[in-house]
Write a protein that holds these residues in place. Structure first.
Motif, short mmCIF file in Angstrom:
data_model
loop_
_atom_site.label_atom_id
_atom_site.label_comp_id
_atom_site.label_asym_id
_atom_site.label_seq_id
_atom_site.Cartn_x
_atom_site.Cartn_y
_atom_site.Cartn_z
N GLY A 220 3.23 7.07 8.91
CA GLY A 220 3.59 7.19 7.50
C GLY A 220 2.44 6.97 6.57
O GLY A 220 1.27 6.97 6.97
N ASP A 221 2.80 6.79 5.31
CA ASP A 221 1.83 6.61 4.26
C ASP A 221 1.34 5.16 4.27
O ASP A 221 2.15 4.23 4.27
N GLY A 222 0.04 4.97 4.27
CA GLY A 222 -0.54 3.63 4.37
C GLY A 222 0.01 2.66 3.33
O GLY A 222 0.39 1.55 3.66
N GLN A 223 0.02 3.12 2.07
CA GLN A 223 0.45 2.21 1.00
C GLN A 223 1.91 1.81 1.16
O GLN A 223 2.30 0.68 0.91
N GLU A 224 2.71 2.79 1.61
CA GLU A 224 4.16 2.56 1.73
C GLU A 224 4.46 1.59 2.88
O GLU A 224 5.31 0.71 2.74
N ILE A 225 3.75 1.73 3.99
CA ILE A 225 4.15 0.93 5.15
C ILE A 225 3.18 -0.19 5.53
O ILE A 225 3.60 -1.21 6.06
N VAL A 226 1.88 -0.01 5.26
CA VAL A 226 0.94 -1.04 5.70
C VAL A 226 0.94 -2.22 4.74
O VAL A 226 0.87 -3.38 5.17
N GLY A 227 1.07 -1.92 3.45
CA GLY A 227 1.13 -3.00 2.44
C GLY A 227 2.22 -4.01 2.80
O GLY A 227 1.95 -5.22 2.91
N PRO A 228 3.46 -3.56 3.00
CA PRO A 228 4.53 -4.50 3.34
C PRO A 228 4.26 -5.28 4.64
O PRO A 228 4.57 -6.47 4.73
N LEU A 229 3.64 -4.61 5.61
CA LEU A 229 3.32 -5.32 6.87
C LEU A 229 2.36 -6.47 6.57
O LEU A 229 2.57 -7.61 7.02
N MET A 230 1.31 -6.17 5.80
CA MET A 230 0.33 -7.21 5.49
C MET A 230 0.94 -8.31 4.63
O MET A 230 0.70 -9.49 4.84
N ARG A 231 1.72 -7.90 3.63
CA ARG A 231 2.28 -8.89 2.70
C ARG A 231 3.31 -9.80 3.38
O ARG A 231 3.61 -10.87 2.90
N SER A 232 3.85 -9.35 4.52
CA SER A 232 4.87 -10.15 5.22
C SER A 232 4.30 -11.49 5.70
O SER A 232 5.04 -12.43 5.97
N GLY A 233 2.98 -11.56 5.86
CA GLY A 233 2.36 -12.79 6.36
C GLY A 233 2.58 -12.97 7.86
O GLY A 233 2.19 -13.99 8.43
N ARG A 234 3.18 -11.96 8.50
CA ARG A 234 3.46 -12.11 9.94
C ARG A 234 2.45 -11.36 10.81
O ARG A 234 2.62 -11.26 12.03
N ILE A 235 1.41 -10.83 10.18
CA ILE A 235 0.33 -10.20 10.96
C ILE A 235 -0.72 -11.29 11.21
O ILE A 235 -1.23 -11.89 10.27
N ASP A 236 -1.04 -11.53 12.47
CA ASP A 236 -2.00 -12.60 12.79
C ASP A 236 -3.43 -12.10 12.85
O ASP A 236 -4.38 -12.87 12.64
N ALA A 237 -3.59 -10.82 13.21
CA ALA A 237 -4.95 -10.27 13.28
C ALA A 237 -4.93 -8.82 12.82
O ALA A 237 -3.99 -8.08 13.12
N LEU A 238 -6.00 -8.46 12.12
CA LEU A 238 -6.13 -7.08 11.64
C LEU A 238 -7.35 -6.46 12.31
O LEU A 238 -8.46 -6.98 12.19
N ALA A 239 -7.11 -5.36 13.03
CA ALA A 239 -8.22 -4.61 13.63
C ALA A 239 -8.27 -3.28 12.90
O ALA A 239 -7.40 -2.43 13.09
N PHE A 240 -9.26 -3.13 12.04
CA PHE A 240 -9.30 -1.94 11.19
C PHE A 240 -10.68 -1.31 11.27
O PHE A 240 -11.70 -1.97 11.12
N ILE A 241 -10.70 0.00 11.50
CA ILE A 241 -11.97 0.72 11.49
C ILE A 241 -11.83 1.83 10.45
O ILE A 241 -10.95 2.70 10.58
N GLY A 242 -12.63 1.78 9.41
CA GLY A 242 -12.51 2.74 8.31
C GLY A 242 -13.34 2.29 7.13
O GLY A 242 -14.37 1.64 7.30
N SER A 243 -12.85 2.56 5.92
CA SER A 243 -13.69 2.30 4.74
C SER A 243 -13.64 0.82 4.34
O SER A 243 -12.63 0.14 4.51
N SER A 244 -14.74 0.35 3.76
CA SER A 244 -14.83 -1.05 3.33
C SER A 244 -13.82 -1.31 2.22
O SER A 244 -13.24 -2.39 2.13
N ARG A 245 -13.59 -0.29 1.35
CA ARG A 245 -12.66 -0.45 0.23
C ARG A 245 -11.25 -0.74 0.75
O ARG A 245 -10.59 -1.68 0.31
#
Ligand code: G3H
Length: 482
Positions: A207-232
């Motif tokens: 899906g759309d990053g803003q629609e689905i990733v924002g809520p995942l991060m804001r949930s506080g239930r993600i313990d680690a983020l592995a992200f490869i992409g832009s610094s922004r």
């Protein structure tokens, strides 16, 4: 929850960089679509991951290392059955050449095998007992929890799996969001995931990053983020977590790797490596050479040979024999690159190779831009495409200052024949970047080598064995020895 449902909700079309003529106009071909999950559905996937992890008490995080390895081996076996399909989709979705698409697939399989071997070694070490000052202790590695993995479009399989597989094998539960470009190629692997891992251990969300990733991060239930992409985007994601200090981050971000060609460099080798370094996969690699400094005494000769080699690169479809320049997958990329070229022109630089920067449909002829200097966007901005900025220097302090003052700090390539001269430059450079390449282009591999960057280029280190350490925490079982 271990079930793959046929998707009936909203979808987004995937437009290939491969164009065809419709009524005389060339348009990107629609090659498929992917589901657009809602926030609620993404959070359901998170629930599934949290259930599977169950605060570290689930069957997966408590399973023995040998058993987890068996699951990953079963997945690798199934994944290999999909090689042809995945390779085909790599070509159609992101325009990667056939040999490079095959290499990406095979390199990923090899990475998984090497990861398994590295884990066996690490496990042997971890099961040892240490006796120190009357304390007998066993140092173990325990999982972190729920890991969100997001990879980039230029290596949608390989770079995603270099975090996803280590995260899984160390006992974490994973939520995986494929990149928008390079999304379809993950579809053939869904069944392999479902059949190889317990329910909820690996969850793919589309899906759309803003629609689905924002809520995942804001949930506080993600313990680690592995992200490869832009610094922004990485900054945005990190800030969304309500307790950022609890979030472990493994980030592979932007880079502006420079080549420094000294006066005594082997010219033919420098040209060959700089062409490969700057233009493999149209320059769409984080490790690509994105700024070339050449000593003023040889810059004219270098440019003549460099432009000649660039002119001989073959453009065509990803499956064409010997092709090197292929269509660009990002919709507005050519427009952005043209803007960078125009900005450099306004500052007094020019495109020095015939037809450089010409755009036809989704193709762009590589542009060599000279002389590029401070104040031009091409000097400092990561172009991530087929535009090669070149500058001449009279004093080595000029490129050294560039590297030191850059916002990025991934790699540098040094070209020269004098061992003393190179040695004098290596020490100051290793304090600025994380890899100094001598007489060769910048690159990630071999994958057993540490891969990271300073400043805005990375957080945490990846390599076959480092990745295992990154996705686990060291815990201690200690007793007073007698
Ligand atoms: O985009 C960054 C990749 O990790 C580069 O890998 O140097 O093997 O092309 P590579």
């Amino acid at each position: 929850d271990g079930v793959i449902r046929e998707w009936t909700g909203p979808q987004e079309d995937v437009a290939s960089p491969i164009c065809r003529s419709i009524d005389g106009v060339f348009r990107r071909m629609r090659i498929g679509s992917f589901p657009l999950l809602t926030e609620a559905q993404a959070l359901e996937a998170l629930d599934a991951a949290c259930r599977a992890y169950d605060h570290g008490r689930g069957p997966w995080p408590t399973m023995s290392v040998e058993e987890r390895i068996r699951h990953v081996e079963a997945f690798t076996f199934r994944m290999q059955e999909q090689r042809e399909e995945v390779v085909k989709l790599l070509m159609w979705e992101i325009g990667k050449t056939l040999p490079d698409s095959e290499k990406e697939f095979d390199r990923t399989v090899e990475y998984i095998r090497d990861t398994i071997d590295a884990l066996k070694d690490l496990d042997r070490l971890s099961s040892r007992f240490v006796i120190e000052q009357g304390v007998i202790a066993q140092i173990r590695r325990a999982p972190l929890g729920v890991v969100l993995c997001m990879g980039p479009y230029n290596y949608p399989l390989n770079e995603t799996f270099t975090t996803l597989i280590p995260a899984l094998i160390m006992g974490n539960a994973v939520i995986f969001k494929p990149p928008k470009l390079g999304v379809l190629l993950h579809r053939p692997l869904l069944e392999a995931f479902r059949d190889s891992f317990p329910a909820g251990v690996i969850n793919t969300v589309y899906g759309d990053g803003q629609e689905i990733v924002g809520p995942l991060m804001r949930s506080g239930r993600i313990d680690a983020l592995a992200f490869i992409g832009s610094s922004r985007v990485a900054d945005i994601l990190k800030k969304q977590h309500p307790k950022p200090h609890r979030l472990r981050c493994i980030l592979g971000l932007e880079a502006k790797n420079a080549a420094i060609v000294l006066k005594d460099a082997d010219m033919d080798n420098a040209v060959k490596e700089c062409v490969l370094g700057a233009l493999s996969f149209n320059g769409q690699r984080c490790t690509a050479l994105k700024m070339i400094f050449v000593h003023e005494g040889i810059v004219d000769a270098f440019l003549a040979k460099f432009c000649d080699a660039v002119g001989r690169l073959k453009g065509g479809m990803p499956w064409d024999e010997g092709v090197q320049i292929t269509p660009l997958p990002e919709v507005d990329k050519a427009k952005y690159l043209k803007e960078l070229i125009e900005d450099a022109r306004a500052g007094g630089a020019r495109v020095v190779n015939p037809n450089g920067g010409a755009v036809e449909n989704t193709f762009m002829t590589p542009a060599v831009v000279y002389p590029v200097g401070p104040g031009m966007r091409l000097y400092s901005e990561e172009q991530f495409g087929p535009v090669v900025p070149v500058a001449a220097f009279s004093d080595i302090e000029e490129p050294m200052k560039y590297v030191t003052e850059s916002d990025y700090g991934q790699q540098v390539s040094l070209f020269g024949s004098s061992a003393e001269c190179i040695a004098d430059l290596v020490d100051p450079l290793v304090n600025q970047v994380c890899r100094v390449n001598i007489n060769s282009q910048c690159q990630r591999g071999p994958d057993v080598f540490p891969f990271t960057g300073r400043k805005d280029s990375a957080e945490g280190t990846l390599s076959v064995s480092d990745a295992l350490r990154v996705f686990a925490i060291r815990t201690l079982v200690a007793a007073k020895g007698t």
